[in-house]
Design a protein around this motif. Sequence first.
Motif, PDB file in Angstrom:
ATOM      1  N   THR A  70      88.815  72.216  -8.885  1.00 45.47           N
ATOM      2  CA  THR A  70      89.647  71.913 -10.050  1.00 45.47           C
ATOM      3  C   THR A  70      90.999  72.595  -9.948  1.00 45.47           C
ATOM      4  O   THR A  70      92.040  71.985 -10.233  1.00 45.47           O
ATOM      5  N   PHE A  71      91.002  73.857  -9.516  1.00 45.54           N
ATOM      6  CA  PHE A  71      92.267  74.577  -9.389  1.00 45.54           C
ATOM      7  C   PHE A  71      93.120  73.998  -8.255  1.00 45.54           C
ATOM      8  O   PHE A  71      94.347  73.930  -8.382  1.00 45.54           O
ATOM      9  N   VAL A  72      92.480  73.584  -7.169  1.00 46.24           N
ATOM     10  CA  VAL A  72      93.225  72.959  -6.073  1.00 46.24           C
ATOM     11  C   VAL A  72      93.826  71.631  -6.541  1.00 46.24           C
ATOM     12  O   VAL A  72      95.015  71.345  -6.304  1.00 46.24           O
ATOM     13  N   TYR A  73      93.010  70.839  -7.215  1.00 50.77           N
ATOM     14  CA  TYR A  73      93.464  69.546  -7.733  1.00 50.77           C
ATOM     15  C   TYR A  73      94.587  69.723  -8.754  1.00 50.77           C
ATOM     16  O   TYR A  73      95.625  69.055  -8.678  1.00 50.77           O
ATOM     17  N   ALA A  74      94.397  70.627  -9.712  1.00 50.39           N
ATOM     18  CA  ALA A  74      95.404  70.855 -10.747  1.00 50.39           C
ATOM     19  C   ALA A  74      96.692  71.419 -10.154  1.00 50.39           C
ATOM     20  O   ALA A  74      97.795  70.998 -10.524  1.00 50.39           O
ATOM     21  N   GLY A  75      96.555  72.374  -9.221  1.00 51.97           N
ATOM     22  CA  GLY A  75      97.739  72.958  -8.603  1.00 51.97           C
ATOM     23  C   GLY A  75      98.540  71.937  -7.823  1.00 51.97           C
ATOM     24  O   GLY A  75      99.773  71.882  -7.935  1.00 51.97           O
ATOM     25  N   GLY A  76      97.846  71.111  -7.029  1.00 51.44           N
ATOM     26  CA  GLY A  76      98.539  70.078  -6.277  1.00 51.44           C
ATOM     27  C   GLY A  76      99.218  69.061  -7.180  1.00 51.44           C
ATOM     28  O   GLY A  76     100.356  68.648  -6.926  1.00 51.44           O
ATOM     29  N   LYS A  77      98.535  68.672  -8.247  1.00 52.73           N
ATOM     30  CA  LYS A  77      99.106  67.699  -9.181  1.00 52.73           C
ATOM     31  C   LYS A  77     100.347  68.252  -9.857  1.00 52.73           C
ATOM     32  O   LYS A  77     101.370  67.562  -9.979  1.00 52.73           O
ATOM     33  N   LEU A  78     100.290  69.509 -10.297  1.00 54.06           N
ATOM     34  CA  LEU A  78     101.442  70.105 -10.973  1.00 54.06           C
ATOM     35  C   LEU A  78     102.624  70.292 -10.022  1.00 54.06           C
ATOM     36  O   LEU A  78     103.766  69.994 -10.379  1.00 54.06           O
ATOM     37  N   LEU A  79     102.352  70.785  -8.814  1.00 56.28           N
ATOM     38  CA  LEU A  79     103.439  71.052  -7.866  1.00 56.28           C
ATOM     39  C   LEU A  79     104.171  69.780  -7.459  1.00 56.28           C
ATOM     40  O   LEU A  79     105.357  69.835  -7.100  1.00 56.28           O
ATOM     41  N   LEU A  80     103.488  68.642  -7.509  1.00 56.88           N
ATOM     42  CA  LEU A  80     104.124  67.377  -7.141  1.00 56.88           C
ATOM     43  C   LEU A  80     104.691  66.631  -8.344  1.00 56.88           C
ATOM     44  O   LEU A  80     105.810  66.120  -8.295  1.00 56.88           O
ATOM     45  N   SER A  81     103.938  66.562  -9.428  1.00 55.54           N
ATOM     46  CA  SER A  81     104.335  65.704 -10.542  1.00 55.54           C
ATOM     47  C   SER A  81     105.494  66.279 -11.359  1.00 55.54           C
ATOM     48  O   SER A  81     106.380  65.524 -11.778  1.00 55.54           O
ATOM     49  N   ALA A 223      95.419  68.173 -16.108  1.00 54.79           N
ATOM     50  CA  ALA A 223      94.936  68.337 -14.736  1.00 54.79           C
ATOM     51  C   ALA A 223      93.579  69.027 -14.702  1.00 54.79           C
ATOM     52  O   ALA A 223      92.700  68.657 -13.915  1.00 54.79           O
ATOM     53  N   LEU A 224      93.387  70.031 -15.565  1.00 56.52           N
ATOM     54  CA  LEU A 224      92.125  70.765 -15.558  1.00 56.52           C
ATOM     55  C   LEU A 224      90.960  69.919 -16.062  1.00 56.52           C
ATOM     56  O   LEU A 224      89.821  70.103 -15.630  1.00 56.52           O
ATOM     57  N   LYS A 225      91.224  69.010 -16.991  1.00 55.51           N
ATOM     58  CA  LYS A 225      90.125  68.213 -17.546  1.00 55.51           C
ATOM     59  C   LYS A 225      90.048  66.803 -16.959  1.00 55.51           C
ATOM     60  O   LYS A 225      89.190  66.021 -17.357  1.00 55.51           O
ATOM     61  N   GLY A 226      90.916  66.486 -16.012  1.00 50.62           N
ATOM     62  CA  GLY A 226      90.911  65.147 -15.439  1.00 50.62           C
ATOM     63  C   GLY A 226      89.759  64.939 -14.457  1.00 50.62           C
ATOM     64  O   GLY A 226      89.428  65.822 -13.667  1.00 50.62           O
ATOM     65  N   TYR A 227      89.131  63.790 -14.516  1.00 48.86           N
ATOM     66  CA  TYR A 227      88.055  63.472 -13.572  1.00 48.86           C
ATOM     67  C   TYR A 227      87.840  61.957 -13.410  1.00 48.86           C
ATOM     68  O   TYR A 227      87.154  61.520 -12.474  1.00 48.86           O
ATOM     69  N   GLU A 228      88.414  61.134 -14.289  1.00 49.33           N
ATOM     70  CA  GLU A 228      88.076  59.714 -14.314  1.00 49.33           C
ATOM     71  C   GLU A 228      88.401  59.008 -12.996  1.00 49.33           C
ATOM     72  O   GLU A 228      87.562  58.290 -12.438  1.00 49.33           O
ATOM     73  N   SER A 229      89.615  59.196 -12.498  1.00 46.86           N
ATOM     74  CA  SER A 229      89.989  58.516 -11.258  1.00 46.86           C
ATOM     75  C   SER A 229      89.178  59.037 -10.079  1.00 46.86           C
ATOM     76  O   SER A 229      88.833  58.271  -9.164  1.00 46.86           O
ATOM     77  N   VAL A 244      85.228  68.020  -9.195  1.00 46.51           N
ATOM     78  CA  VAL A 244      85.949  68.888 -10.118  1.00 46.51           C
ATOM     79  C   VAL A 244      85.049  69.248 -11.292  1.00 46.51           C
ATOM     80  O   VAL A 244      83.984  68.666 -11.488  1.00 46.51           O
ATOM     81  N   MET A 245      85.496  70.199 -12.081  1.00 46.36           N
ATOM     82  CA  MET A 245      84.662  70.823 -13.098  1.00 46.36           C
ATOM     83  C   MET A 245      84.127  69.814 -14.120  1.00 46.36           C
ATOM     84  O   MET A 245      82.932  69.797 -14.420  1.00 46.36           O
ATOM     85  N   PHE A 246      84.998  68.968 -14.663  1.00 50.76           N
ATOM     86  CA  PHE A 246      84.558  68.062 -15.711  1.00 50.76           C
ATOM     87  C   PHE A 246      83.802  66.856 -15.156  1.00 50.76           C
ATOM     88  O   PHE A 246      83.050  66.216 -15.891  1.00 50.76           O
ATOM     89  N   LEU A 247      83.971  66.538 -13.886  1.00 50.15           N
ATOM     90  CA  LEU A 247      83.140  65.515 -13.272  1.00 50.15           C
ATOM     91  C   LEU A 247      81.714  66.039 -13.087  1.00 50.15           C
ATOM     92  O   LEU A 247      80.736  65.322 -13.327  1.00 50.15           O
TER      93      LEU A 247
END
Length: 300
Positions: A70-81, A223-229, A244-247
Amino acid sequence: MNKSKNAAFAYSFLLPSALLTLVLGIYPIAWAFRYMFYNYKGYGTARFIGLDNFSRILRDAEFWNSVVNTFVYAGGKLLLSIPLSLLLAAILNRKIRGRQLLRAVFFMPTVISTAVMAVVFFTIFNSYNGILNQFLIKFNISSSGIDWLGPKHAMLTVILVAVWGAVGNYMLLFLAGLQNIPEDVYESSSLDGANKIQQFRFITLPMLGPVLQMVIMLAIINALKGYESIMVLTEGGPAGKTEVMFLYLYKLFFPVGGSAASTQVQEFGYGSAVAFMSAVIVGMISLIYFYASRRMNRID
C-alpha cells in the motif's frame, strides 16, 4: 407557528440524508466494531474471542505485506500524479488554442467507472494478446512482448493506471487555484526582472499552498484506500505483489474468484479487526501529514 413549519420543512430535506448516513455509514461501523472481537464467518453463531483477532493480525505476514504494498502504491501514485497534474494545470491555465477541449479530455477519466477503466487497461496490458504488446511486437520494439501484469512489472502497471485516473481531478483543483492568483502579481514581478521559473518558485507555489495542501491530503487518502482497479487488473497477484491493504480487507468479507483468492475464506470477525487496524494506519498517516503540512500555511 410559521417558524415551526419552516423548521419542519427544512428537516424533511435533511431526513433522507440522515437516514442514509445512519444505515450505510454509522451502522456498518458499529457492526464491524462489535464483531472484531468475535470469530464469525458470516454464518452460524458468533463466538467471542476477545483480542485474538488482533494478535492474529500481528502474526499475519500477508496483511503486513499488503501494508508495505500500500505504501509503495500510494508513494508511486503521489510522486507521479501530483507533479503531473500541477504541470498540466500550469499549461492549460495559459491562453492556448483548444485549452477548454484539453481540460475536458484530461478530466474525462475521473468520471469513468474505476472498474470499467480497469477492464479497458486490462485489454491494453494483457501479457498474451494485449494491445500494447501487439504494438511493441509489430514495430520490433520487443520480440515477445512484456509481462506487464507479471511479478516484475505488475506494481508499476497498477500505479500508472491509478495515475491516469487521478491526474484530471487534481489538475482541475490546481487550475482553480491558479486562476485565483491575480495577474498583477506576475506583471509586477516581471517588471522587477523575475523570469518564469522564479515566478513559479516564489509566487505560484506559495500562493497555491492551501490548494496544494488539500490536493495532497486527498491524494494520500485516495491512494491508501484505493483497490478497485487492482482487483480487476491483478486480484492482488501475482503472488501478492500488488495485494494492497483494502483489497486484502475486501477479500476477507467477499472472497473473489481466481488463484489469488484461493487460500482465503470469508471471515467477518477477522475482517472487522483488519478494517479497524487499516483505519488506524490511515488515520496515523493523516495525522502525520496534518502535522507536517502546518508549514505549508506559512507564506513568508
